[in-house]
Design a protein around this motif. Structure first.
Motif, mmCIF file in Angstrom:
data_model
loop_
_atom_site.group_PDB
_atom_site.id
_atom_site.type_symbol
_atom_site.label_atom_id
_atom_site.label_comp_id
_atom_site.label_asym_id
_atom_site.label_seq_id
_atom_site.Cartn_x
_atom_site.Cartn_y
_atom_site.Cartn_z
ATOM 1 N N LEU A 131 13.753 -1.344 -30.948
ATOM 2 C CA LEU A 131 14.156 -0.992 -29.585
ATOM 3 C C LEU A 131 15.643 -1.193 -29.319
ATOM 4 O O LEU A 131 16.143 -0.833 -28.255
ATOM 5 N N ARG A 132 16.350 -1.771 -30.294
ATOM 6 C CA ARG A 132 17.809 -1.900 -30.126
ATOM 7 C C ARG A 132 18.454 -0.539 -29.870
ATOM 8 O O ARG A 132 19.534 -0.485 -29.290
ATOM 9 N N VAL A 133 17.847 0.535 -30.338
ATOM 10 C CA VAL A 133 18.482 1.843 -30.133
ATOM 11 C C VAL A 133 18.584 2.237 -28.678
ATOM 12 O O VAL A 133 19.396 3.104 -28.341
ATOM 13 N N ASP A 134 17.768 1.634 -27.807
ATOM 14 C CA ASP A 134 17.810 2.048 -26.405
ATOM 15 C C ASP A 134 19.197 1.834 -25.791
ATOM 16 O O ASP A 134 19.701 2.702 -25.059
ATOM 17 N N ALA A 135 19.804 0.707 -26.074
ATOM 18 C CA ALA A 135 21.151 0.458 -25.549
ATOM 19 C C ALA A 135 22.136 1.447 -26.167
ATOM 20 O O ALA A 135 23.034 1.956 -25.490
ATOM 21 N N ALA A 182 21.405 4.477 -27.273
ATOM 22 C CA ALA A 182 21.142 5.793 -26.684
ATOM 23 C C ALA A 182 21.846 5.914 -25.331
ATOM 24 O O ALA A 182 22.419 6.962 -24.991
ATOM 25 N N THR A 206 23.824 -1.499 -20.277
ATOM 26 C CA THR A 206 24.694 -0.396 -20.690
ATOM 27 C C THR A 206 24.763 0.671 -19.595
ATOM 28 O O THR A 206 25.842 1.191 -19.284
ATOM 29 N N LEU A 246 25.705 -7.526 -23.575
ATOM 30 C CA LEU A 246 24.309 -7.421 -24.008
ATOM 31 C C LEU A 246 23.682 -8.810 -24.079
ATOM 32 O O LEU A 246 24.371 -9.816 -24.184
ATOM 33 N N SER A 304 25.346 -8.893 -30.494
ATOM 34 C CA SER A 304 24.107 -8.150 -30.688
ATOM 35 C C SER A 304 24.245 -7.275 -31.938
ATOM 36 O O SER A 304 25.345 -6.852 -32.300
ATOM 37 N N GLU A 351 10.195 -1.808 -38.503
ATOM 38 C CA GLU A 351 10.507 -0.933 -37.376
ATOM 39 C C GLU A 351 11.686 -0.036 -37.755
ATOM 40 O O GLU A 351 12.634 -0.486 -38.399
ATOM 41 N N ILE A 354 11.665 6.573 -32.645
ATOM 42 C CA ILE A 354 11.291 5.251 -33.139
ATOM 43 C C ILE A 354 9.932 5.353 -33.803
ATOM 44 O O ILE A 354 9.091 6.144 -33.392
ATOM 45 N N LEU A 363 15.209 7.412 -24.107
ATOM 46 C CA LEU A 363 14.921 6.093 -24.675
ATOM 47 C C LEU A 363 13.772 6.197 -25.668
ATOM 48 O O LEU A 363 12.983 7.130 -25.632
ATOM 49 N N ASP A 405 19.062 -4.691 -22.317
ATOM 50 C CA ASP A 405 20.275 -4.195 -22.968
ATOM 51 C C ASP A 405 20.589 -2.754 -22.563
ATOM 52 O O ASP A 405 21.753 -2.413 -22.302
ATOM 53 N N ALA A 406 19.572 -1.915 -22.523
ATOM 54 C CA ALA A 406 19.806 -0.526 -22.110
ATOM 55 C C ALA A 406 20.237 -0.491 -20.644
ATOM 56 O O ALA A 406 21.117 0.289 -20.258
#
Lengths: 458, 458
Positions: free
Chosen positions: B409-413, B415, A416, B432, B443, B345, B338, A432, A412-413
């Protein structure tokens, strides 16, 4: 009374219809023609239903025909659109039960006819027990076949549907063979990663026959499949599932003179308006779209695109009919895909090496092994990341991952970053998420990006 | 013989030193001064070591002093830099064992002195059994204290270190209280999400005292802690862990007249060169950096930034000394973080609501609940996603996630999208990964982005 007519009642059609019904005044009818009896269902969930992990088929249905009707959509199930008359702006609709044909006029037409599984024209292909898995009815047919306790299932093709179906049969303890024409399974990823999938499949007891083209099917006296002919020899099979991919169901549109493209899908602009005609839109698995990096046409029949395109259609139909500004366009895709085989997660985004070369990039491909968390953490799993970069621009073009837990969604990252046109140098410096249970100090995609930087600088 | 002198032997210092040793000719000495006996270790792994999940301390060390020495780095452990003489371009270094002081000249200086845990000046703070967890030695002290079978541990502060330490004690079956001044734990996320963390903590049997300021510590006759004074009352404690955050260890630099900023860190440019002086660099927890969205200074002591900055330093030292072009800069951060508490999480990236307001944005905040996979899949878990967008520009400014498996880890996209300056509209249309075991057709970050679009359009 003005009428918006939608052909097709799955993801694209129904997301458009539902949104249109909410946003258009009462004076507009929203009519949907659906051949089958199901609406808004998740075809992607069928393998998990067959595996017995999901209660089906109802659980796969996001919204039932009754619910859509209650919301004011005039939904006509069991009704097939047989032709589109562009001059008269009418669709010929056939009631499949009665055989009656009716002509339905439209002010706006939305074509969302979906895709159909490829059925190669091979001897015996029409035998009993040779099934696709595109619709809920297909899924039910596979489950019905399982009632007869098949001893040997053959899955033809090892794309993600083939893979997921093979897993479903393995989970059910049925002896399963997967036949694949290519040297390695799962052509959406590079062969080097496909080897890892092959390993995992064999590790779960699947007989994997690669480099093996299916030449036909042997049928018993009742016309039921009993063998799959591969390389001149019949291997026994009492159930065959075709996972050879799908093609856009664009014949209805093409027969009406609407444009289809090199990928076989209906051609639209970014508002999903069919090229060259007035007030006709198309969305979902029946259209082709564009890759955001190459601007080349691609056909990617996925529910996520269908939903987005349905939303874009609804927005533009409203804009057109009510003469308000259009707000949404569909920008294309970066070919992201994810699947799993048992514990192995597999994902990709962007371009593969050949795609990059074909699009006149000068690809550099690196592959790294890394852990899904800090190396010292317990149960840390391996993952393999393959990255494709362009030598000239240093852009990240593609990323593919195969690994256990926490592997798949890493794309996903990358998706993007590819959308944003980032270079591998940019990716190395992304902020990240880092904590020992989730990644080492360099996220897996950054480990790959660093390897790419090194390769580019060499 | 020219000399590069590095002060500090953890992530930033040693990644710089190792890279410099590889890239500089033999004619350059690379000397590292390290107060302790450990190099290149993962401070972030200490809670997992204390929990007994990681064999320590060796497993936490990415590269030992011996390995660095074998690679040609002149590493002097047990040696503290006590002053920097900018005029003479010398550092005064003290051998902690012998007490001897030596002046070491440098051609290039890299300051990587790290951070130190905050120890508020409270009555009893210097008692035995009141420990921080910043270094391996700190971790060993906590483990030593556990040998004495503490009946009641109090963790002061509920940042991620406090949270991870609380989990470690809970895993070990020790009665644990967490004291937090704020009304909810984990101030790196919005209070509404912090409530979910509070629930999870209480669910695991932690006594969580929020809105509770520590006023001091009661010590027994041996000077060992026996209580923590909160709101005028002492709660029993035979071990106290301070998780109050850290501050940049920038005194050495500041005493030499080098600039420190509003966040207390050494101020550098994007090549990590200390502002206003020649051939002095700084990196890691002792520097402040910039938020990429606001361009405002932030202090984010994380191993991932330290490693990147160390790499940037090495590149620029080489560029400067060998007169070759600089290739790397550190572009700043988007404040990604994270952590996890047991199965929960927790992650964030970008700006929180107050940060957005402080930076003169007009934030719109939406919160959604969604599943970590298609809703019909078994074992699907809930996650809560909070998104901060700017009303004027429609840019996504921040995203925070609390949930089970596959949440953090969803935050990586996000970010990556924030780094690219994407609007929430852009995020809705990102391609995604979608498949039933991993996400619904939208997502989780797109579900949040759609909610933001709706809020912005309302």
């Amino acid at each position: 009374m003005a009428r918006v007519l939608v052909i097709g009642g799955d993801a694209a059609g129904m997301s458009a219809a539902a949104s249109l019904r909410r946003r258009l005044p009462e004076a507009y009818e929203v009519v949907v023609l659906e051949r089958g009896e199901w609406t808004s269902y998740s075809a992607c969930g069928i393998p998990y239903w067959i595996a017995g992990e999901v209660e089906g088929p109802d659980d796969l249905v996001a919204r039932t025909p009754e619910e859509h009707r209650k919301n004011g959509v005039d939904l006509r199930t069991g009704t097939e659109a047989v032709s589109i008359d562009l001059e008269a702006r009418e669709v010929e609709a056939k009631d499949l039960a009665s055989g009656e044909v009716e002509r339905i006029a439209f002010d706006a037409l939305v074509i969302a006819t979906g895709a159909e599984p490829l059925r190669p024209d091979l001897p015996g292909i029409d035998g009993e027990g040779i099934l696709g898995v595109q619709s809920i009815d297909d899924g039910q047919r596979v489950l019905d076949a399982l009632e007869h306790d098949p001893q040997q299932v053959v899955v033809v093709g090892s794309g993600y549907v083939g893979l997921e179906m093979a897993e479903a049969f393995v989970v059910r303890g049925i002896s399963t063979t997967v036949v694949e024409k290519a040297p390695v399974p799962l052509s959406i990823i590079e062969p080097s990663l496909g080897e890892k999938v092959a390993e995992a499949m064999r590790g779960r007891g699947i007989e994997l026959r690669t480099g093996a083209g299916v030449e036909g099917f042997e049928l018993d006296d009742d016309g039921h499949v009993r063998g799959v002919v591969v390389d001149g020899e019949a291997m026994p099979a009492d159930l065959v599932v075709l996972g050879l991919g799908v093609r856009a169901r664009s014949d209805l549109a093409a027969d009406a003179g609407l444009p289809t493209g090199v990928k076989g899908g209906i051609v639209t602009d970014a508002r999903q308006r069919v090229a060259g005609v007035d007030r006709i839109w198309a969305a979902g698995d029946c259209v082709e779209t564009r890759d955001r990096t190459t601007d080349l046409p691609v056909h990617l029949p996925l529910g996520t695109h269908a939903n987005k395109q349905g939303m874009v259609v609804a927005d533009d139909v409203v804009a057109t009919l009510l003469e308000v500004p259009n707000r949404l366009t569909f920008p294309g895709v970066v070919q992201t895909a994810i699947t799993k085989f048992c514990a192995l997660e597999i994902s990709r985004t962007g371009l593969g090496e050949k795609q990059a070369t074909d699009a006149a990039f000068d690809p550099v491909v690196v592959t790294i092994q890394t852990s899904d968390r800090a190396g010292y953490m317990p149960e840390s799993g391996e993952m393999t990341v393959l990255l494709v970069a362009d030598r000239g621009s240093r852009r990240m073009l593609g990323l593919q991952v195969v690994g256990t837990e926490n592997a798949g969604l890493r794309v996903d990252a990358a998706a993007t970053a590819i959308t944003a046109g980032m270079t591998v140098d940019d990716v190395v410096m992304l902020d990240l998420a880092y904590a020992p249970p989730f990644a080492s100090v360099w996220s897996p995609i950054q480990v790959a990006a660093r390897a790419a930087v090194k390769a580019l600088d060499a």
